[in-house]
Design an enzyme around this catalytic site. Structure first.
Site, short mmCIF file in Angstrom:
data_model
loop_
_atom_site.label_atom_id
_atom_site.label_comp_id
_atom_site.label_asym_id
_atom_site.label_seq_id
_atom_site.Cartn_x
_atom_site.Cartn_y
_atom_site.Cartn_z
CG PHE A 195 8.89 80.69 -70.18
CD1 PHE A 195 9.68 80.38 -71.34
CD2 PHE A 195 9.51 81.62 -69.22
CE1 PHE A 195 11.02 80.76 -71.24
CE2 PHE A 195 10.68 81.88 -68.95
CZ PHE A 195 11.55 81.66 -70.15
CG ASP A 196 3.37 77.98 -75.16
OD1 ASP A 196 2.21 77.59 -74.80
OD2 ASP A 196 3.76 77.50 -76.03
CG LEU A 197 3.58 73.39 -70.60
CD1 LEU A 197 4.99 73.42 -70.01
CD2 LEU A 197 2.58 73.02 -69.86
CG ASP A 198 2.08 71.85 -74.67
OD1 ASP A 198 2.61 70.98 -73.67
OD2 ASP A 198 0.75 72.04 -74.43
#
Length: 400
Positions: free
Chosen positions: A194-197
């Protein structure tokens, strides 16, 4: 037993293995190192003469079975670590029959089954794709039998026995969705990155207000929201350089100002997207390895994840240190693959910008673009996104 894998293709009447459902399923299997065997048979009647005629259907079944029993009987199925039978129409019944007769224990991809398939196929044998306008198999039979036999059922609205509708664009969208599910069945993802932002958290306020502060500090004011939004995703160095041509000490000064106010006031001004905690919890309970891959400095990312209560769902977190100016997600994905000994075919990257998708493509793993974040759907598609979803709910459906 060697780690050999086999996919056997059972076509339908008039639906040979070069037609879309079987052709692309075959390609996916081959791309995942499955040996391919295609069985062929001829029928005494045309498809429309057999539909809903039990006697002719049984006759066609027996004739086809007689034609392929020698081919299948000569296969040493025990030499393979995994066997998938991919069937279409009457081919699904033939696949189920030979699975039982030869005691293969195959997994089944069942495209548009005929009612007779459900009389033969064993319990919990695989997944079924059924068109809701399929004249060969009534909907109530497909639904009841799949429930009884614990077969995962995917339905396609207004689709016929070829899982096609009257609209080409709709057929293309449906085919992509079907093949997405086929790939997940043939080679299930085990590692979710997963990416965060913009993917897990809506961090727009925190980032944009910090950028605005940093720009004001160096004498740049009244900036359009579009420029501020462009900072969500890539590294600060790349963003200040790209949008304002800042380099050297000027760029360092802007980054220092950003980090000062970000850590002091703005870092935790984020919202978790609805459904994300439930998705992460389900992924962990199902046995997935969940990894954070972020361009945000890891020291900030870890603090944010702890603060919002998401850290407990992640096995690993990978991100740059404060001196790292790169936005290259490929490098971060590669670090995770090497450090944790991951199989690329079992990994998928989920993100909301072209940086995430390009990183996945460069690292030779699959990618899922989410359009509820801050990136451009067009840019993500052009960057090579394998799949695209518009909500966390749709994301859940890919894995659950």
């Amino acid at each position: 037993m060697d780690n050999k894998k086999l996919a056997v293709i059972f076509p339908g009447m008039g639906y040979h293995s070069d037609k879309p459902l079987l052709y692309f399923s075959k390609r996916i299997a081959r791309e995942n190192s499955y040996e391919i065997i295609e069985v062929n048979y001829k029928f005494p009647h045309k498809a429309r003469e057999i539909m809903n005629d039990k006697i002719r259907m049984q006759e066609a079944f027996e004739i086809a079975a007689d034609q392929i029993k020698e081919v299948l009987g000569n296969i040493s199925f025990e030499d393979y670590s995994d066997v998938i039978f991919i069937g279409k129409s009457i081919g699904t019944a033939l696949a189920a029959h030979f699975d039982n007769e030869l005691q293969v224990g195959a997994r089944h991809l069942v495209f548009t089954p005929v009612p007779q398939t459900f009389d033969i196929i064993r319990k919990n044998a695989g997944v079924v794709f059924h068109g809701l306008d399929d004249p060969w198999c009534p909907n109530d039979i497909a639904e009841a039998k799949c429930k009884e036999l614990e077969l995962k059922l995917y339905t396609v609205d207004k689709a016929n026995h070829s899982l096609e509708t009257t609209h080409t664009a709709e057929d293309i969208r449906n085919l992509k969705d079907i093949m997405q599910k086929v790939k997940q069945y043939i080679c299930p993802y085990k590692v979710i990155m997963f990416d965060l932002d913009g993917t897990l958290t809506d961090s727009g306020r925190a980032i944009m207000s910090s950028v605005k502060y940093a720009l004001t500090h160096i004498g740049i004011t009244d900036q359009p929201i579009e420029k501020l939004r462009s900072f969500i995703g890539p590294s600060l160095f790349d963003s200040f350089n790209r949008e304002y041509q800042l380099t050297g000490s000027d760029c360092d000064e802007a980054i220092a100002s950003y980090r000062y106010i970000y850590e002091k006031e703005n870092m935790y001004d984020v919202d978790i997207y609805d459904g994300i905690p439930e998705l992460l919890k389900s992924l962990k309970e199902t046995g997935f390895t969940v990894i954070l891959i972020t361009s945000k400095p890891l020291v900030f990312s870890e603090k944010i994840m702890d603060k919002v209560g998401l850290s407990k769902y992640f096995d690993h977190m990978v991100g740059p240190d404060l001196s790292d100016h790169s936005s290259d997600k490929k490098r971060l994905i590669e670090i995770a693959i090497e450090k944790y000994g991951l199989n690329r075919n079992e990994c998928v990257m989920i993100g909301d910008t072209a940086y995430d998708i390009e990183g996945a493509v460069g690292a030779e793993i699959d990618s899922i673009a989410v359009t509820y974040g801050y990136g451009s759907p067009v840019e993500m598609m052009n960057s090579g996104a394998d799949f695209m979803v518009d909500s966390v709910e749709s994301l859940c459906k890919l894995f659950m």
